[in-house]
Scaffold this active site. Sequence first.
Site, PDB file in Angstrom:
ATOM      1  N   ASP A   1      57.676 -10.544  24.822  1.00  0.00           N
ATOM      2  CA  ASP A   1      57.424 -11.566  24.051  1.00  0.00           C
ATOM      3  C   ASP A   1      58.925 -12.201  23.455  1.00  0.00           C
ATOM      4  O   ASP A   1      60.172 -10.764  23.875  1.00  0.00           O
ATOM      5  CB  ASP A   1      56.679 -11.200  22.744  1.00  0.00           C
ATOM      6  CG  ASP A   1      56.829 -10.527  21.933  1.00  0.00           C
ATOM      7  OD1 ASP A   1      58.047 -10.230  21.877  1.00  0.00           O
ATOM      8  OD2 ASP A   1      56.098 -10.108  21.137  1.00  0.00           O
TER       9      ASP A   1
ATOM     10  N   ASP B   1      60.067 -19.128  20.421  1.00  0.00           N
ATOM     11  CA  ASP B   1      59.844 -20.139  19.932  1.00  0.00           C
ATOM     12  C   ASP B   1      59.523 -20.097  18.614  1.00  0.00           C
ATOM     13  O   ASP B   1      60.137 -18.425  17.619  1.00  0.00           O
ATOM     14  CB  ASP B   1      58.933 -20.407  20.779  1.00  0.00           C
ATOM     15  CG  ASP B   1      57.783 -19.433  20.543  1.00  0.00           C
ATOM     16  OD1 ASP B   1      57.922 -18.482  19.954  1.00  0.00           O
ATOM     17  OD2 ASP B   1      56.372 -19.211  20.797  1.00  0.00           O
TER      18      ASP B   1
ATOM     19  N   CYS C   1      27.335   3.154  24.153  1.00  0.00           N
ATOM     20  CA  CYS C   1      28.565   2.918  24.937  1.00  0.00           C
ATOM     21  C   CYS C   1      28.187   4.274  26.129  1.00  0.00           C
ATOM     22  O   CYS C   1      28.240   4.999  25.140  1.00  0.00           O
ATOM     23  CB  CYS C   1      30.364   3.194  24.369  1.00  0.00           C
ATOM     24  SG  CYS C   1      31.576   3.535  25.830  1.00  0.00           S
TER      25      CYS C   1
ATOM     26  N   CYS D   1      31.551   5.241  28.371  1.00  0.00           N
ATOM     27  CA  CYS D   1      32.689   5.435  28.641  1.00  0.00           C
ATOM     28  C   CYS D   1      33.214   6.979  28.377  1.00  0.00           C
ATOM     29  O   CYS D   1      32.384   7.166  27.748  1.00  0.00           O
ATOM     30  CB  CYS D   1      33.590   4.709  27.775  1.00  0.00           C
ATOM     31  SG  CYS D   1      33.997   5.109  26.279  1.00  0.00           S
TER      32      CYS D   1
ATOM     33  N   CYS E   1      32.895   7.995  24.746  1.00  0.00           N
ATOM     34  CA  CYS E   1      32.276   7.480  24.241  1.00  0.00           C
ATOM     35  C   CYS E   1      30.501   9.065  25.084  1.00  0.00           C
ATOM     36  O   CYS E   1      29.881   9.358  24.350  1.00  0.00           O
ATOM     37  CB  CYS E   1      30.995   6.172  24.270  1.00  0.00           C
ATOM     38  SG  CYS E   1      32.326   6.332  23.665  1.00  0.00           S
TER      39      CYS E   1
HETATM   40 ZN    ZN Z   1      32.464   4.084  24.624  1.00  0.00          ZN
END
Ligand code: ZN
Length: 538
Positions: A96, A131, A287, A289, A292
Amino acid sequence: MFSSSKWEGLAKIGRFDVNSKSITTPTLFPVVDPFQQNIDIQRMKSDFGFDQVITSSYLMSKRFSNSENGIFKLPNLQELPSIESYLNYDGVIMMDSGAYQVMLYGDIELGVIDTLELQMNVGPDIGVIMDHPIGYNVPYNSAKKRIETTLTNLKTSIDYFRESKVHWTLPIQGGKYIDLIDYYLDKVLNEDTLRHFSMFALGSVVPVMINQDYDTLVKMIATARSKLPVTYPLHLFGAGHPAMFALATFLGCDTFDSAAYALMAKDGRYLTVDGTLQLENIDEFPCSCRICSSYTVKEFKALEKTIKFQFLSEHNLWESAAEIKRIREAIKMGRLWDLVHQRANSVPRLGRATRLATDFVSTGNLAKLHQAGTPSSLQFAPRITKKADLQKVDYQRIKSVSKRIIFDNSCTRVIIIAYTMIDSIFNKLVDDQISKVMKDENDYQILLLLPPFGLVPIGLNELFPVAQLVHELEIESFDFDDEIRQITNLFSDKTKRIDIILPETWPSKFYEKVVQITGEIFFHINNKPLSVLKELFN
Ligand SMILES: [Zn+2]
């Protein structure tokens, strides 16, 4: 180079090629910083599948500054490492301009040329010119001044650009002031400016998000999207929560960046696409993942603080990565509309913003683009589970084609056959049998009354998605006002007599409205329309 393949309305699957690397959009640029990072940056690509990251010019300038006695001095450019080695990352790197953090902290002076020099020396694939972002509470006149400064910076930057590997991003400014965004776009959208840039990025978004002013966010994106050419990717600076990704994509954003995965983890916040949960209030992880599924919540809470922070950040990233994949799959299936409406309940005030976005793409300044991008045929019929779904392009398209055909073919006699469409009409209409019954007639028109579409000429009954559709609305929830208007219009043209064949379950409010029309109308309550036709014409 940016190219797009599948479209759903304004959303698209795109490919952005930069410096012999490429990224698939829509996608997220996770915000990374090698000094604060608790997840190895290379893992963003190898584990989480993010082929792109974004990092801060502001922080890099501070890290390598030659400050003396507390006075900031810019880094010695020759001593700076390349951005790849600084981050230890070989995917697409965006940097950025540092403008937002300079606005936020104001502790260093980073000028237009400084940030260009920094970026051209360290060599990100995508850079951003300096900017002047606009804070949420900045008064209109000050915002206007900041816009003018950004426009001056733009000219200075273009004059200063030299050969480098950086693909430049043109920031779009105006903040919450929609007319200022318009004003700014009018100034920058010309060939002389655009040829220097490869990407657009809508700025001043974070202050609007922090204030949960999602209505304004929708208006900002809609204004930018309606004017910007689709041949450039549109980036949203700071999309934050994964629950927002679908809406931003729906309105035509291609990429977004976010530090939310780490910032929120610091506060013990567990991100889900259905909203944010506080770790301390969770009993079971909703979840699967890697994180988890490896710990129970109890085990997780007992982890050492820095490990817990890292793992929570990782879960937040997995959730963000999964949402990006869901969005891309949804676009391919033509189901992004449904996904956006599913997400509408996840964050406070997102529901109203979603309705506003739906209006923008249905009848507002994005309608034309949205229609152009909606494929005329899909693998599955779009679903209607709520009233808002009736604004989907597929229905509006059938409606307008039908109206034209009905008007162009007006006849003395009209037969209307109604179906509730609670079941599909596929194979229910036996066309050849109908034409046998009607063989001696010619001055007639058979129309179907199909609640989601209105009056449809029988010839369109196999057109997508008429035959495929099953809606889930109560038949009583339709007001039939549009159909009543059409029937009235038929009489004011050529039509002398209308026979309406209705199933037994048809709502009585329809009769009540029809009987008020002046004209010769006959009702036939019968679930077998063919037998009514035989009675009428044999
Ligand atoms: Zn997770």
